[in-house]
Motif scaffolding. Structure first.
Motif, short mmCIF file in Angstrom:
data_model
loop_
_atom_site.label_atom_id
_atom_site.label_comp_id
_atom_site.label_asym_id
_atom_site.label_seq_id
_atom_site.Cartn_x
_atom_site.Cartn_y
_atom_site.Cartn_z
N GLY A 91 4.02 -0.88 3.68
CA GLY A 91 3.93 0.43 3.06
C GLY A 91 3.19 1.46 3.90
N MET A 92 2.60 2.43 3.19
CA MET A 92 2.07 3.63 3.84
C MET A 92 0.74 3.42 4.56
N ALA A 93 0.13 2.26 4.42
CA ALA A 93 -1.04 1.97 5.26
C ALA A 93 -0.67 1.99 6.73
N GLY A 94 0.62 1.77 7.03
CA GLY A 94 1.09 1.78 8.41
C GLY A 94 1.64 3.11 8.87
N ALA A 95 1.52 4.15 8.04
CA ALA A 95 2.00 5.47 8.42
C ALA A 95 1.04 6.13 9.41
N LEU A 96 1.48 7.20 10.03
CA LEU A 96 0.66 7.91 11.01
C LEU A 96 -0.66 8.35 10.40
N ALA A 97 -0.64 8.73 9.11
CA ALA A 97 -1.85 9.17 8.41
C ALA A 97 -2.48 8.05 7.60
N GLN A 157 -5.82 3.63 -5.46
CA GLN A 157 -6.28 3.88 -4.09
C GLN A 157 -5.12 3.91 -3.11
N GLY A 158 -4.21 4.84 -3.30
CA GLY A 158 -3.06 4.96 -2.42
C GLY A 158 -3.42 5.67 -1.13
N TRP A 189 0.84 -1.20 0.00
CA TRP A 189 0.00 0.00 0.00
C TRP A 189 0.88 1.24 0.00
N GLY A 190 1.09 1.81 -1.18
CA GLY A 190 1.93 2.99 -1.30
C GLY A 190 1.15 4.27 -1.12
N ARG A 195 -1.29 -2.16 -4.56
CA ARG A 195 -1.03 -3.39 -5.32
C ARG A 195 -1.27 -4.58 -4.41
N LEU A 196 -1.93 -5.59 -4.95
CA LEU A 196 -2.16 -6.81 -4.15
C LEU A 196 -2.00 -8.05 -4.99
#
Length: 329
Positions: free
Chosen positions: A87-93, A54-55, A30-31, A36-37
């Motif tokens: 990826g970015m699904a785990g970012a603060l936002a 859907q980034g 998840w970028g 991508r899956l």
């Protein structure tokens, strides 16, 4: 922004599959701008592959789960299917923060620090990123650590990885750990200068750069050589790219190749003093090829690894550890 139709049904990128076994897990990269899956069997052979726009940058935390449950519903899959996300699904936002691990970080234990995210998807978890908490030179990565894991389980030993992109990473692997890494905002600089700066009127429209790059590789190589000779101190040459066109000395069509060569060359010039052995390049094929040309010019031994295969290997290794999935034979 909230997604009106939270599905991947209209995904714009789907390729042939390679596997024919029973679904074992869903792997998700998840970028910021892309999702991508891969649905894989217990041998990590791909049963289905999709991607879409859907980034993380276009989603709210409430949007993530419906995208995954919608995919599972369309394919008749259980919500109990193991799902490993990087990826970015785990970012603060993002969906839910997956706190960074400190560098040095052991790759095979990434999954041990994964964060569960959904009661409806009880075996879904997000892998952490890796951070250098240095007072003078902090750094961070999300997603690339999973590609490092994939390279490691794929047999890449101690040495350097190059992961080119918007924020290029150069990663030192040692004893199965991310021992050190550095980030270069080369892709960001290329996009900013080409779209908004003094070079904007000379650059190709989005999507045309790769074709023009192929037509002007000699110009790219020349600017890499210039940056290497300058030892990366090439900032005064950026405006020269514009000046060469407006004074009639250069064809404007080559500007993208010249800018790319200057920036990639400066990046390689700075990092090469730290390198030893063979560098493994992992990235988009066209971009990886440019970095390979840059390494050739700098006399750096290198090999190119398939980015998708490395990502699947890393996510698959994590998914097996998360869900105790046996290795297929």
């Amino acid at each position: 922004m909230t997604v009106d139709d939270p599905t991947l049904a209209a995904a714009d990128h789907r390729h042939a599959v390679t596997g024919s076994g029973k679904p074992a897990c869903l792997l998700v990269d998840w970028g910021s701008t892309r999702l991508r899956l891969w649905l894989v069997d217990d041998r990590l052979a791909v049963l289905d592959r999709e991607s879409g726009p859907q980034g993380q940058a276009s989603l709210t935390p409430q949007d993530y789960e419906p995208l995954l449950t919608g995919y599972l519903d369309r394919h008749g899959l259980s919500y109990d299917l193991p799902i490993a996300i990087c990826g970015m699904a785990g970012a603060l936002a993002g969906w839910r923060e997956a706190p960074y691990l400190d560098c040095p970080a052991t790759l095979m234990t990434l999954a041990d620090h994964a964060i569960p995210v959904s009661d409806r998807l009880p075996r879904c978890a997000i892998l952490p990123g890796v951070a250098r908490r240095d007072d003078t030179h902090p750094d961070a990565m999300r997603g690339e650590e999973t590609q490092c894991l994939g390279a490691h389980v794929g047999g890449v030993g101690d040495g350097w990885l190059c992961l080119p992109g918007t924020h290029s990473k150069w990663v030192r692997l040692q004893d199965g750990m991310v021992q050190h890494f550095s980030t270069y905002m080369t892709g960001d600089l290329y996009a900013a200068l080409g779209r908004h700066g003094a070079l904007a009127g000379l650059m190709a429209p989005d999507g045309a750069d790769h074709d023009l790059m192929a037509a002007h590789l000699a110009e790219f190589d020349a600017m890499v050589a210039t940056a290497l000779a300058d030892e990366g101190g090439s900032w005064d040459r950026l405006f020269a790219l514009r000046a060469a066109v407006v004074t009639g000395q250069r064809d404007g069509a080559a500007t993208a190749a010249r800018l790319s060569g200057l920036l990639i060359g400066a990046e390689i010039a700075h990092i090469r003093r730290s390198l030893d052995g063979v560098v493994s390049i992992i990235g988009d094929p066209s971009l990886a090829a440019l970095y390979a040309r840059g390494c050739d010019s700098a006399g750096i031994n290198h090999t190119i690894l398939d980015a998708e295969a490395v990502t699947i290997a890393g996510l698959g290794s994590a998914a097996r550890r998360l869900a105790d999935i046996p290795t297929g034979t």
